[in-house]
Design a protein around this motif. Structure first.
Motif, mmCIF file in Angstrom:
data_model
loop_
_atom_site.group_PDB
_atom_site.id
_atom_site.type_symbol
_atom_site.label_atom_id
_atom_site.label_comp_id
_atom_site.label_asym_id
_atom_site.label_seq_id
_atom_site.Cartn_x
_atom_site.Cartn_y
_atom_site.Cartn_z
ATOM 1 N N GLY A 48 45.696 42.049 54.225
ATOM 2 C CA GLY A 48 45.255 43.271 53.561
ATOM 3 C C GLY A 48 46.145 43.658 52.394
ATOM 4 O O GLY A 48 45.660 44.099 51.344
ATOM 5 N N SER A 49 47.440 43.448 52.541
ATOM 6 C CA SER A 49 48.387 43.793 51.472
ATOM 7 C C SER A 49 48.227 42.868 50.269
ATOM 8 O O SER A 49 48.329 43.304 49.116
ATOM 9 N N MET A 50 47.976 41.577 50.522
ATOM 10 C CA MET A 50 47.764 40.643 49.416
ATOM 11 C C MET A 50 46.509 40.996 48.621
ATOM 12 O O MET A 50 46.500 40.926 47.385
ATOM 13 N N ILE A 51 45.465 41.407 49.326
ATOM 14 C CA ILE A 51 44.243 41.822 48.631
ATOM 15 C C ILE A 51 44.502 43.101 47.838
ATOM 16 O O ILE A 51 44.008 43.266 46.717
ATOM 17 N N SER A 52 45.285 44.020 48.410
ATOM 18 C CA SER A 52 45.644 45.240 47.684
ATOM 19 C C SER A 52 46.423 44.922 46.411
ATOM 20 O O SER A 52 46.203 45.542 45.366
ATOM 21 N N CYS A 53 47.323 43.947 46.496
ATOM 22 C CA CYS A 53 48.065 43.507 45.301
ATOM 23 C C CYS A 53 47.099 43.001 44.236
ATOM 24 O O CYS A 53 47.251 43.276 43.047
ATOM 25 N N ARG A 54 46.103 42.242 44.673
ATOM 26 C CA ARG A 54 45.085 41.725 43.759
ATOM 27 C C ARG A 54 44.311 42.857 43.091
ATOM 28 O O ARG A 54 44.069 42.834 41.882
ATOM 29 N N LEU A 55 43.943 43.867 43.858
ATOM 30 C CA LEU A 55 43.203 44.998 43.310
ATOM 31 C C LEU A 55 44.032 45.778 42.293
ATOM 32 O O LEU A 55 43.534 46.175 41.237
ATOM 33 N N ILE A 56 45.304 45.997 42.604
ATOM 34 C CA ILE A 56 46.181 46.711 41.671
ATOM 35 C C ILE A 56 46.377 45.895 40.402
ATOM 36 O O ILE A 56 46.379 46.428 39.288
ATOM 37 N N TRP A 57 46.528 44.573 40.556
ATOM 38 C CA TRP A 57 46.686 43.688 39.395
ATOM 39 C C TRP A 57 45.453 43.764 38.489
ATOM 40 O O TRP A 57 45.571 43.825 37.262
ATOM 41 N N MET A 58 44.263 43.778 39.087
ATOM 42 C CA MET A 58 43.028 43.891 38.316
ATOM 43 C C MET A 58 42.950 45.236 37.606
ATOM 44 O O MET A 58 42.524 45.317 36.443
ATOM 45 N N GLU A 59 43.354 46.290 38.291
ATOM 46 C CA GLU A 59 43.325 47.623 37.690
ATOM 47 C C GLU A 59 44.263 47.722 36.495
ATOM 48 O O GLU A 59 43.912 48.271 35.445
ATOM 49 N N VAL A 60 45.452 47.155 36.634
ATOM 50 C CA VAL A 60 46.413 47.151 35.522
ATOM 51 C C VAL A 60 45.855 46.356 34.346
ATOM 52 O O VAL A 60 45.954 46.773 33.186
ATOM 53 N N GLY A 61 45.241 45.205 34.625
ATOM 54 C CA GLY A 61 44.643 44.393 33.567
ATOM 55 C C GLY A 61 43.532 45.121 32.841
ATOM 56 O O GLY A 61 43.433 45.058 31.606
ATOM 57 N N SER A 62 42.692 45.844 33.587
ATOM 58 C CA SER A 62 41.608 46.615 32.967
ATOM 59 C C SER A 62 42.150 47.722 32.080
ATOM 60 O O SER A 62 41.636 47.962 30.978
ATOM 61 N N GLN A 63 43.200 48.394 32.524
ATOM 62 C CA GLN A 63 43.818 49.441 31.719
ATOM 63 C C GLN A 63 44.414 48.879 30.431
ATOM 64 O O GLN A 63 44.310 49.501 29.362
ATOM 65 N N MET A 64 45.018 47.699 30.510
ATOM 66 C CA MET A 64 45.570 47.074 29.312
ATOM 67 C C MET A 64 44.481 46.686 28.323
ATOM 68 O O MET A 64 44.639 46.850 27.094
#
Length: 282
Positions: A261-277
């Motif tokens: 679950g934590s690895m998937i959460s890391c993936r979601l946060i990474w995607m969110e940061v990429g979208s913001q950039m």
């Protein structure tokens, strides 16, 4: 005689011209290859810099660092179990180090979460959702704030600043986490249904609009991942709340579930940061 000599000279001249032409072609190809390779190197450098910038922004987020540490903390439980059943003396000797890592990272997570309750209280204050979903989010953030507040008490108890026993405080903390977990699961499924409806609408009304369909598909993908993350909290909750749960869900399976679950959460946060950039660049 002179005719044969002339033909021989012409033949030599053609060979010389062909050689010069081939050299020019080879040189041109070499230059093109160098330019092409140089272009690829520039692209690779730009990609590396973009990934580095995204990583810096990811690491600047408290939840980003916390989820990475959570992967290590919960994953350590599964690694300890693997080492214990391996029968390898070298791996068994390393179990002490793995336990030290688990303890240290767990302590770091508690330090990351200092003042975390204020974030949930702020979310409640600025909540725009109405109706059932809004009520559920208020309950979620309220119990999450209480959970983190008790986590602070547990941290101070570990430091022996407060006179409480940390394991007992942990049990109380996870009982508040039960409500938060069920609210989170329910909200994740509601978000999934909403994302499914938005994707079907986009495919039906604007199938030729690639940007709209792509955005709807991306939101559906994120919603599915959020459901998986929410469900992986169930074994963690069962194991940490009661003695019965510890018997039904062993520590290694709890750790594996929490790590996934934590690895998937890391993936979601990474995607969110990429979208913001990308939005900022646009």
């Amino acid at each position: 005689f002179f005719g044969e000599a002339a033909e021989q000279e012409n033949w030599k001249g053609k060979l010389l011209l062909d050689a010069c032409h081939s050299r020019r072609v080879s040189r041109a190809r070499c230059i093109c290859t160098r330019r092409s390779s140089g272009g690829h190197e520039i692209i690779r450098m730009e990609t590396a810099l973009a990934i580095n910038s995204q990583w810096v922004k990811y690491a600047a987020r408290v939840d980003g660092r916390d989820k990475l540490c959570r992967v290590t903390a919960y994953g350590s439980e599964f690694v300890l179990w693997l080492f214990s059943i391996s029968g390898n003396d070298a791996l068994i000797r390393w179990m002490k180090q793995v336990k030290n890592v688990k303890t240290g990272v767990g302590m770091a997570r508690k330090c990351f979460r200092v003042a975390a309750p204020l974030k949930d209280l702020d979310a409640v204050a600025h909540l725009k959702d109405k109706g059932t979903q809004g009520t559920m989010k208020v309950i979620l953030h309220t119990f999450n704030a209480i959970y983190y507040f008790i986590d602070h008490i547990e941290l101070l108890s570990i430091f022996q600043i407060l006179p409480y026993k940390a394991p007992e405080v942990k049990v109380v903390r996870y009982r508040f986490w039960i409500i938060k977990t069920f609210m989170n699961i329910a909200l994740a499924f509601m978000a999934l249904e909403k994302a499914k409806a938005a994707y079907k609408k986009a495919m039906k009304e604007t199938p030729s609009d690639e940007s709209t369909v792509s955005a709807a598909k991306r939101n559906l993908y994120k919603a599915r991942l959020q459901v998986v993350v929410a469900l992986t909290d169930i074994p963690v909750m069962i194991h940490n709340t009661t003695a019965w749960g510890k018997g039904k869900v062993p520590a290694h399976w709890m750790g594996l579930s929490g790590a996934i679950g934590s690895m998937i959460s890391c993936r979601l946060i990474w995607m969110e940061v990429g979208s913001q950039m990308k939005l900022k660049a646009a």
